[in-house]
Motif scaffolding. Sequence first.
Motif, PDB file in Angstrom:
ATOM      1  N   GLU A 180      -4.025 -11.040 -43.941  1.00 51.04           N
ATOM      2  CA  GLU A 180      -4.704 -10.072 -42.438  1.00 51.04           C
ATOM      3  C   GLU A 180      -4.060 -11.238 -41.163  1.00 51.04           C
ATOM      4  N   HIS A 181      -2.897 -11.643 -41.215  1.00 57.42           N
ATOM      5  CA  HIS A 181      -2.758 -12.235 -40.245  1.00 57.42           C
ATOM      6  C   HIS A 181      -1.189 -12.321 -39.274  1.00 57.42           C
ATOM      7  N   LEU A 182      -0.750 -10.671 -40.058  1.00 56.04           N
ATOM      8  CA  LEU A 182       0.915 -10.677 -40.482  1.00 56.04           C
ATOM      9  C   LEU A 182       1.885 -10.534 -39.028  1.00 56.04           C
ATOM     10  N   ASP A 183       0.761 -10.179 -38.521  1.00 54.79           N
ATOM     11  CA  ASP A 183       1.702  -9.230 -37.390  1.00 54.79           C
ATOM     12  C   ASP A 183       1.782 -10.647 -36.045  1.00 54.79           C
ATOM     13  N   LEU A 184       0.624 -11.918 -36.488  1.00 59.60           N
ATOM     14  CA  LEU A 184       0.852 -12.994 -35.367  1.00 59.60           C
ATOM     15  C   LEU A 184       1.707 -14.183 -35.964  1.00 59.60           C
ATOM     16  N   VAL A 185       2.596 -13.874 -37.106  1.00 59.04           N
ATOM     17  CA  VAL A 185       3.604 -14.755 -37.915  1.00 59.04           C
ATOM     18  C   VAL A 185       5.020 -14.734 -37.118  1.00 59.04           C
TER      19      VAL A 185
END
Length: 281
Positions: A180-185
């Motif tokens: 759900e947060h891959l774009d922040l990694v």
Amino acid sequence: MKLGFLTACLPGEPLDGIAGWAAGQSFAALEVSADHHLAEVGPLRLPVSAIGYYQNLLHHDVAERDRIHDMLRRCVDAAAELGCPLVGTFIGRDITRTVAENLRLAEDVLPPLVAYAKDRGVVFVVENCPMEGWHPDGYPANLAYSPELWRWMAGLGFFLNFDPSHLVWLGIDPVVALREHLDLVKHVQAKDVEIDPGARNRFGVFGQLVDKPSPWVSGWWRYRVPGLGEVDWRRLIDVLYEGGYDGVVSIEHEDPVWSGTPERVRQGLVLAQRTLAPLMV
């Protein structure tokens, strides 16, 4: 993806020696601990994936907070000089204030740090560790521990140095949270966690209260090297690949079983490598 490790696990070893050993073991990068090795940063046999300075950016003592911010700017300068795009840190928390007050404090004092880094081509990545040992009662003292706050954090310019181990003992599925947060990694830390359900039944999720040997001892869980705990590394690495992550997975070795001497620590790193390397192509 490339496999590396955080140099904090070898605090008394010279950085050049760590890099030479790591290259000989087919590691591909180092996450350099500023607390232990910043003064030694220079040409190395391996790329530096990030410079890590994991301190409390919202410390309640303003003089100490200013000192931490000054050191973080030094880390940014070193990263820029190396051509390394990432500096790892924590958000932290002023433990004398509520969470709501801390959010406002962060929005006030942290943007100048982000601007300083951006001007030098550097991005901050924050490890999602609760840092419960910073709080007198063992409650979370790093706002970045909660997925609820990750997008708020990114709005300030702080991205994720994703570590699944903390999520497991918090009762959060790390695979779901990652997806759900891959774009922040922007960086990944590889650490595992071993759970003792019987001890948890005795102490509860907040951990041991009486005769606690250390602020960092919960009494019912402990960190392990990847492969010796609860994290499903096969699924986690698969989600990273599916999401297009092509950065570094950095082993953060805090395993008490594979600690005590530099030789023992290196053995732990090799054990972690044996778990992770076959999953990375």
